[in-house]
Design a protein around this motif. Structure first.
Motif, PDB file in Angstrom:
ATOM      1  N   ILE A 137      40.141  26.994 110.092  1.00 31.22           N
ATOM      2  CA  ILE A 137      39.507  25.755 110.589  1.00 31.22           C
ATOM      3  C   ILE A 137      38.466  26.088 111.647  1.00 31.22           C
ATOM      4  O   ILE A 137      37.369  25.504 111.669  1.00 31.22           O
ATOM      5  N   LEU A 138      38.802  27.030 112.534  1.00 30.13           N
ATOM      6  CA  LEU A 138      37.851  27.424 113.574  1.00 30.13           C
ATOM      7  C   LEU A 138      36.593  28.026 112.958  1.00 30.13           C
ATOM      8  O   LEU A 138      35.470  27.733 113.404  1.00 30.13           O
ATOM      9  N   ALA A 139      36.756  28.868 111.925  1.00 30.36           N
ATOM     10  CA  ALA A 139      35.590  29.462 111.260  1.00 30.36           C
ATOM     11  C   ALA A 139      34.723  28.377 110.625  1.00 30.36           C
ATOM     12  O   ALA A 139      33.487  28.415 110.706  1.00 30.36           O
ATOM     13  N   ILE A 140      35.377  27.384 109.991  1.00 33.99           N
ATOM     14  CA  ILE A 140      34.618  26.287 109.372  1.00 33.99           C
ATOM     15  C   ILE A 140      33.873  25.498 110.437  1.00 33.99           C
ATOM     16  O   ILE A 140      32.704  25.127 110.261  1.00 33.99           O
ATOM     17  N   LEU A 141      34.547  25.224 111.570  1.00 33.91           N
ATOM     18  CA  LEU A 141      33.898  24.472 112.649  1.00 33.91           C
ATOM     19  C   LEU A 141      32.706  25.250 113.219  1.00 33.91           C
ATOM     20  O   LEU A 141      31.665  24.662 113.529  1.00 33.91           O
ATOM     21  N   ILE A 142      32.866  26.568 113.360  1.00 35.89           N
ATOM     22  CA  ILE A 142      31.752  27.383 113.853  1.00 35.89           C
ATOM     23  C   ILE A 142      30.590  27.334 112.870  1.00 35.89           C
ATOM     24  O   ILE A 142      29.416  27.202 113.270  1.00 35.89           O
TER      25      ILE A 142
ATOM     26  N   VAL B 131      24.669  36.092 105.765  1.00 34.44           N
ATOM     27  CA  VAL B 131      25.080  37.462 106.076  1.00 34.44           C
ATOM     28  C   VAL B 131      26.228  37.464 107.087  1.00 34.44           C
ATOM     29  O   VAL B 131      27.218  38.202 106.933  1.00 34.44           O
ATOM     30  N   ALA B 132      26.104  36.627 108.136  1.00 36.81           N
ATOM     31  CA  ALA B 132      27.163  36.565 109.145  1.00 36.81           C
ATOM     32  C   ALA B 132      28.471  36.079 108.523  1.00 36.81           C
ATOM     33  O   ALA B 132      29.552  36.614 108.813  1.00 36.81           O
ATOM     34  N   SER B 133      28.379  35.053 107.662  1.00 43.62           N
ATOM     35  CA  SER B 133      29.589  34.534 107.014  1.00 43.62           C
ATOM     36  C   SER B 133      30.239  35.593 106.139  1.00 43.62           C
ATOM     37  O   SER B 133      31.461  35.797 106.181  1.00 43.62           O
ATOM     38  N   VAL B 134      29.420  36.289 105.350  1.00 42.62           N
ATOM     39  CA  VAL B 134      29.962  37.338 104.478  1.00 42.62           C
ATOM     40  C   VAL B 134      30.580  38.453 105.321  1.00 42.62           C
ATOM     41  O   VAL B 134      31.669  38.971 105.001  1.00 42.62           O
TER      42      VAL B 134
END
Length: 496
Positions: free
Chosen positions: A12-17, A183-186
């Protein structure tokens, strides 16, 4: 301490970021687009002003041609015939156009005023002079508006260039932001799942190793999520399994010792039973011979009497050995009971002396005659004492000093609320590394077929079960001392 985050919370934190990043990019692009809209609006305003100035310039140029035509006619120059009334209509239209120009370009108000004054004078009194003034004012005004027109055209070109630059920047920034975000997400996803897979593999390998008997360092845990909790559980499982295994080995050792002593006791009882009758007969006959030859003063009689009494002594010794072996090997209660520790030490040392390992070893006993009775399990104290004595004897087997007199000193004494039983030898001793691991289960310095490394572990477990403790001191090359602390008040009694 780092706050714990579950895997769900991390997701959830990653999605919010990610949403925040996209919102930030969208806000920035929206701001740039607003700037682009402002440029377009400014360009439209400039275009409207440009059209107004162009129209004014055209009207001025046309009026200036008409005025010049009239002046040429007045000077006799051949030209188109235009009446003054038509000129008044053009000047009136030009005057209305200048009103609109003034609202946009207040800076030309002085030239517009001159034009109006000249036009007014011409209308009031048509003359060549007034018409020349109109022409001159129109020329000045035309030049001024042409300069303004060129300025507007230049500003329009600059706005157009700025519009294209902003549009290109927005497009490039949007592409770059998308690429960076992707790129950051991957990268985050790869790092997350790589670390997760690594920890899962560590858990799998460690679980397999624990099942095979691993007893080393626990897994390092720097996670605060479900996987971290699983790592802690695996570490606890390792500790619990090793503890259960040690308890199992301890139980097996106890059972083996009890069964061995029971077998020895059974065999000793059977042997004693079979031997007692012949020995009693021998003792009876020998006693008769000794009594009959007691008053015989002949040398032969005295010799027979001496032989008879020696036979009686040795017969009594055999019977005492049988009694010691039977008493020591007899199954006793596993409940704590009052014990005479000194007597238990004497009987155990007397029995164990028959082991070939102790034939070249001198026993020194320093037993406190005023030692109070202790409450303990007799079999446990006997087992502890035998293990410590055997370890002491083994220390002489590994000693390099063949000239040294091998001695084991057994001592008892009272200290505060404890009874201390110490077994000291002058054998080979132990290095600090060996001493630090002496009580570890399955640790031994003996060859594989001579020891399993559980003797001291069993001693420690038995005495701690009774509420006491055991200490070990050693100097390499000088010997070792094991001290057993037995509480004067039993553990079970202290609980009641």
């Amino acid at each position: 301490m780092v706050p714990s985050l579950t895997l769900r919370a991390k997701g959830i934190l990653a999605i919010l970021i990610l949403i925040g990043y996209l919102a930030l990019i969208a806000g920035y692009l929206a701001n740039k687009r607003n700037g682009l809209v402002a440029i377009v609006q400014e360009m439209e305003g400039k275009q409207s002003t440009l059209e107004l100035v162009e129209r004014s310039v055209n009207l001025l140029a046309h009026s200036l041609v008409e005025v010049q035509t009239v002046l040429n006619e007045q000077a006799g120059v051949e030209a188109h015939a235009i009446s003054v009334d038509d000129q008044d209509l053009h000047l009136e239209a030009l005057n209305l156009e200048m009103e609109r120009v003034l609202t946009t370009f207040p800076a030309v108000s002085e030239h517009v005023v001159r034009f109006r004054l000249a036009a007014g004078a011409l209308k009031a009194m048509p003359s060549v002079v007034h018409l020349s003034q109109v022409r001159d004012s129109e020329q000045v005004l035309l030049l001024t508006l042409q300069d303004a027109l060129r300025t507007l055209q230049r500003q329009g070109a600059e706005l157009s260039q700025e519009y294209h630059r902003t549009q290109q920047f927005i497009s490039g920034f949007a592409v770059a932001a998308n690429v960076v975000g992707a790129v950051a997400s991957v990268a985050v996803i790869l790092v997350f799942f790589t670390r997760l897979a690594r920890d899962i593999n560590r858990l799998r390998d460690r679980a397999s190793a624990i099942v095979k008997g691993y007893d080393g360092e626990p897994l390092r845990n720097d996670r605060r999520d479900e996987v971290g909790g699983l790592i802690d559980d695996v570490n606890r499982m390792q500790v619990d399994l090793r503890r259960l295994e040690k308890q199992h080995h301890f139980t097996l050792q106890q059972r083996f010792y009890q069964e061995k002593m029971a077998a020895v006791g059974s065999l000793a009882s059977a042997i004693a039973h079979e031997v007692s009758n012949p020995m009693a007969a021998i003792a009876g006959v020998t006693q008769f011979i000794a009594d009959e030859s007691a008053d015989d003063d002949r040398p032969q009689g005295r010799q027979i009497n001496g032989y008879a009494r020696e036979i009686l002594v040795q017969t009594e010794r055999i019977m005492q050995i049988m009694r010691q072996m039977t008493t020591l090997a007899t199954r006793r209660s596993l409940e704590p009971e009052l014990l005479d520790l000194n007597e238990l030490v004497r009987s155990t040392c007397g029995f164990i002396r028959y082991d070939k390992r102790f034939r070249a070893i001198d026993f020194e006993e320093a037993l406190d005659p005023n030692l109070p009775a202790v409450t303990a399990v007799s079999d446990h104290i006997t087992q502890i004492l035998m293990n410590l004595l055997i370890n002491a004897a083994d220390a002489f087997d590994r000693s390099t000093d063949d000239a040294r007199r091998c001695t084991i000193r057994i001592a008892t004494r009272v200290q505060a609320d404890e009874v201390l039983l110490s077994i000291a030898d002058n054998g080979c001793g132990m290095t600090p590394e060996v001493l630090s691991r002496a009580f570890d289960e399955s640790f031994t310095t003996k060859p594989a077929r001579e020891g399993r490394g559980i003797g001291l572990f069993v001693c420690k477990s038995l005495i701690e079960e009774a509420g006491g403790r055991i200490e070990l001191a050693s100097v390499p090359g000088e010997g070792s001392t094991a001290t057993v602390h037995i509480p004067l008040r039993a553990l079970d009694d202290s609980r009641s």
